[in-house]
Design a protein around this motif. Structure first.
Motif, PDB file in Angstrom:
ATOM      1  N   UNK A  14     -42.424  14.787 -57.881  1.00 43.62           N
ATOM      2  CA  UNK A  14     -42.951  15.802 -56.552  1.00 43.62           C
ATOM      3  C   UNK A  14     -43.447  17.185 -57.841  1.00 43.62           C
ATOM      4  N   UNK A  15     -43.882  16.848 -58.824  1.00 46.13           N
ATOM      5  CA  UNK A  15     -44.113  18.215 -59.099  1.00 46.13           C
ATOM      6  C   UNK A  15     -45.572  17.973 -59.257  1.00 46.13           C
ATOM      7  N   UNK A  16     -46.058  19.460 -58.414  1.00 46.78           N
ATOM      8  CA  UNK A  16     -47.282  19.517 -58.134  1.00 46.78           C
ATOM      9  C   UNK A  16     -48.422  19.788 -59.394  1.00 46.78           C
ATOM     10  N   UNK A  17     -49.488  18.676 -59.135  1.00 44.70           N
ATOM     11  CA  UNK A  17     -50.939  19.071 -60.240  1.00 44.70           C
ATOM     12  C   UNK A  17     -50.996  20.434 -60.328  1.00 44.70           C
ATOM     13  N   UNK A  18     -51.239  21.036 -59.300  1.00 44.34           N
ATOM     14  CA  UNK A  18     -52.413  21.816 -59.095  1.00 44.34           C
ATOM     15  C   UNK A  18     -51.356  23.001 -59.359  1.00 44.34           C
ATOM     16  N   UNK A  19     -50.074  23.201 -59.129  1.00 38.74           N
ATOM     17  CA  UNK A  19     -49.465  23.958 -59.817  1.00 38.74           C
ATOM     18  C   UNK A  19     -48.986  24.239 -61.422  1.00 38.74           C
ATOM     19  N   UNK A  20     -48.634  22.906 -61.677  1.00 36.50           N
ATOM     20  CA  UNK A  20     -47.827  22.372 -63.792  1.00 36.50           C
ATOM     21  C   UNK A  20     -50.057  22.988 -64.420  1.00 36.50           C
ATOM     22  N   UNK A  21     -51.017  22.570 -63.854  1.00 34.42           N
ATOM     23  CA  UNK A  21     -52.304  22.743 -64.889  1.00 34.42           C
ATOM     24  C   UNK A  21     -52.440  23.979 -64.411  1.00 34.42           C
ATOM     25  N   UNK A  22     -51.834  25.309 -63.556  1.00 33.59           N
ATOM     26  CA  UNK A  22     -51.974  26.187 -63.319  1.00 33.59           C
ATOM     27  C   UNK A  22     -50.802  27.396 -63.858  1.00 33.59           C
ATOM     28  N   UNK A  23     -50.499  26.932 -64.577  1.00 35.87           N
ATOM     29  CA  UNK A  23     -48.555  27.202 -65.241  1.00 35.87           C
ATOM     30  C   UNK A  23     -48.951  26.853 -67.227  1.00 35.87           C
ATOM     31  N   UNK A  24     -50.365  25.983 -66.747  1.00 34.72           N
ATOM     32  CA  UNK A  24     -50.795  26.025 -68.423  1.00 34.72           C
ATOM     33  C   UNK A  24     -51.841  27.097 -68.735  1.00 34.72           C
ATOM     34  N   UNK A  25     -52.201  27.126 -68.173  1.00 33.38           N
ATOM     35  CA  UNK A  25     -53.347  28.704 -68.345  1.00 33.38           C
ATOM     36  C   UNK A  25     -54.210  28.256 -68.897  1.00 33.38           C
ATOM     37  N   UNK A  27     -54.605  26.737 -71.488  1.00 34.10           N
ATOM     38  CA  UNK A  27     -53.709  26.191 -73.186  1.00 34.10           C
ATOM     39  C   UNK A  27     -54.738  25.017 -73.219  1.00 34.10           C
ATOM     40  N   UNK A  28     -55.271  25.216 -75.007  1.00 35.61           N
ATOM     41  CA  UNK A  28     -56.170  23.899 -75.330  1.00 35.61           C
ATOM     42  C   UNK A  28     -55.882  22.687 -75.106  1.00 35.61           C
ATOM     43  N   UNK A  29     -54.842  22.137 -74.845  1.00 33.92           N
ATOM     44  CA  UNK A  29     -54.825  20.627 -74.418  1.00 33.92           C
ATOM     45  C   UNK A  29     -54.622  20.155 -73.093  1.00 33.92           C
ATOM     46  N   UNK A  30     -54.817  21.639 -71.729  1.00 35.59           N
ATOM     47  CA  UNK A  30     -54.653  21.556 -70.358  1.00 35.59           C
ATOM     48  C   UNK A  30     -55.484  20.434 -69.824  1.00 35.59           C
ATOM     49  N   UNK A  31     -56.711  20.313 -70.216  1.00 37.81           N
ATOM     50  CA  UNK A  31     -58.094  19.064 -70.124  1.00 37.81           C
ATOM     51  C   UNK A  31     -56.809  18.155 -70.481  1.00 37.81           C
ATOM     52  N   UNK A  32     -55.469  17.679 -70.994  1.00 39.19           N
ATOM     53  CA  UNK A  32     -55.637  16.118 -71.985  1.00 39.19           C
ATOM     54  C   UNK A  32     -54.259  16.021 -70.823  1.00 39.19           C
ATOM     55  N   UNK A  33     -53.752  17.526 -70.432  1.00 34.39           N
ATOM     56  CA  UNK A  33     -52.417  16.630 -69.637  1.00 34.39           C
ATOM     57  C   UNK A  33     -52.889  16.636 -68.294  1.00 34.39           C
ATOM     58  N   UNK A  34     -54.322  17.265 -67.876  1.00 28.31           N
ATOM     59  CA  UNK A  34     -54.974  16.838 -66.681  1.00 28.31           C
ATOM     60  C   UNK A  34     -55.172  15.200 -66.795  1.00 28.31           C
ATOM     61  N   UNK A  35     -55.730  14.239 -67.719  1.00 25.71           N
ATOM     62  CA  UNK A  35     -55.774  13.397 -68.115  1.00 25.71           C
ATOM     63  C   UNK A  35     -54.579  12.559 -67.114  1.00 25.71           C
ATOM     64  N   UNK A  36     -53.269  13.176 -68.323  1.00 24.16           N
ATOM     65  CA  UNK A  36     -52.584  12.382 -68.430  1.00 24.16           C
ATOM     66  C   UNK A  36     -51.682  12.382 -66.598  1.00 24.16           C
ATOM     67  N   UNK A  37     -51.974  13.303 -65.833  1.00 27.82           N
ATOM     68  CA  UNK A  37     -51.279  14.050 -64.219  1.00 27.82           C
ATOM     69  C   UNK A  37     -52.210  12.339 -63.491  1.00 27.82           C
ATOM     70  N   UNK A  38     -53.144  13.046 -63.876  1.00 28.85           N
ATOM     71  CA  UNK A  38     -54.272  11.517 -63.433  1.00 28.85           C
ATOM     72  C   UNK A  38     -54.489  10.135 -63.388  1.00 28.85           C
ATOM     73  N   UNK A  39     -54.178  10.271 -64.596  1.00 30.47           N
ATOM     74  CA  UNK A  39     -53.597   9.001 -64.807  1.00 30.47           C
ATOM     75  C   UNK A  39     -53.501   7.669 -63.918  1.00 30.47           C
TER      76      UNK A  39
END
Length: 123
Positions: A14-25, A27-39
């Motif tokens: 149930x992790x909401x990707x948009x919420x998680x990315x917003x929590x990261x603000x 963070x330098x690796x935010x784009x990498x995390x987004x890629x992991x989530x959408x992989x």
């Protein structure tokens, strides 16, 4: 003392990707995390896109869930001293919440306090 032991059902799913990315603000690796989530996920040879959630058992999944659930202590009614020699310590009669990924315990001073924490977290 009362202990509330809880496991958040289907939390990884149930992790909401948009919420998680917003929590990261910023963070330098935010784009990498987004890629992991959408992989996406390959299970039994079949590829599935990921619109929400993160694979349970994935190396990074517990960390991502901890980021997504940041603020749960506030929702549970935990209060900390903000300044002075006790800064960062919980206030008198405040519950203490210890969380790792989808498991948590709330240590409370009474049964009523444990029931309040449970109700607050359920909401």
């Amino acid at each position: 003392m009362w202990i509330l032991d809880a496991d958040l059902a289907a939390a990884f799913d149930r992790i909401d990707h948009d919420h998680l990315l917003a929590q990261l603000g910023t963070f330098p690796a935010r784009d990498m995390v987004r890629q992991w989530l959408k992989a996406g996920v390959v299970e039994r040879g079949r590829f599935t896109l990921t619109e929400a959630g993160t694979p349970q058992g994935g190396v990074i999944s517990p960390l991502l869930l901890n980021v997504a659930l940041h603020g749960m202590e506030t929702a549970a009614g935990v209060y900390y001293y903000a300044a002075g020699p006790r800064a960062g310590q919980t206030m008198l009669n405040s519950p203490v919440v210890v969380r790792y990924a989808d498991d948590l315990v709330a240590i409370c001073h009474s049964r009523e306090a444990a029931e309040q924490v449970k109700a607050r977290l359920a909401a």
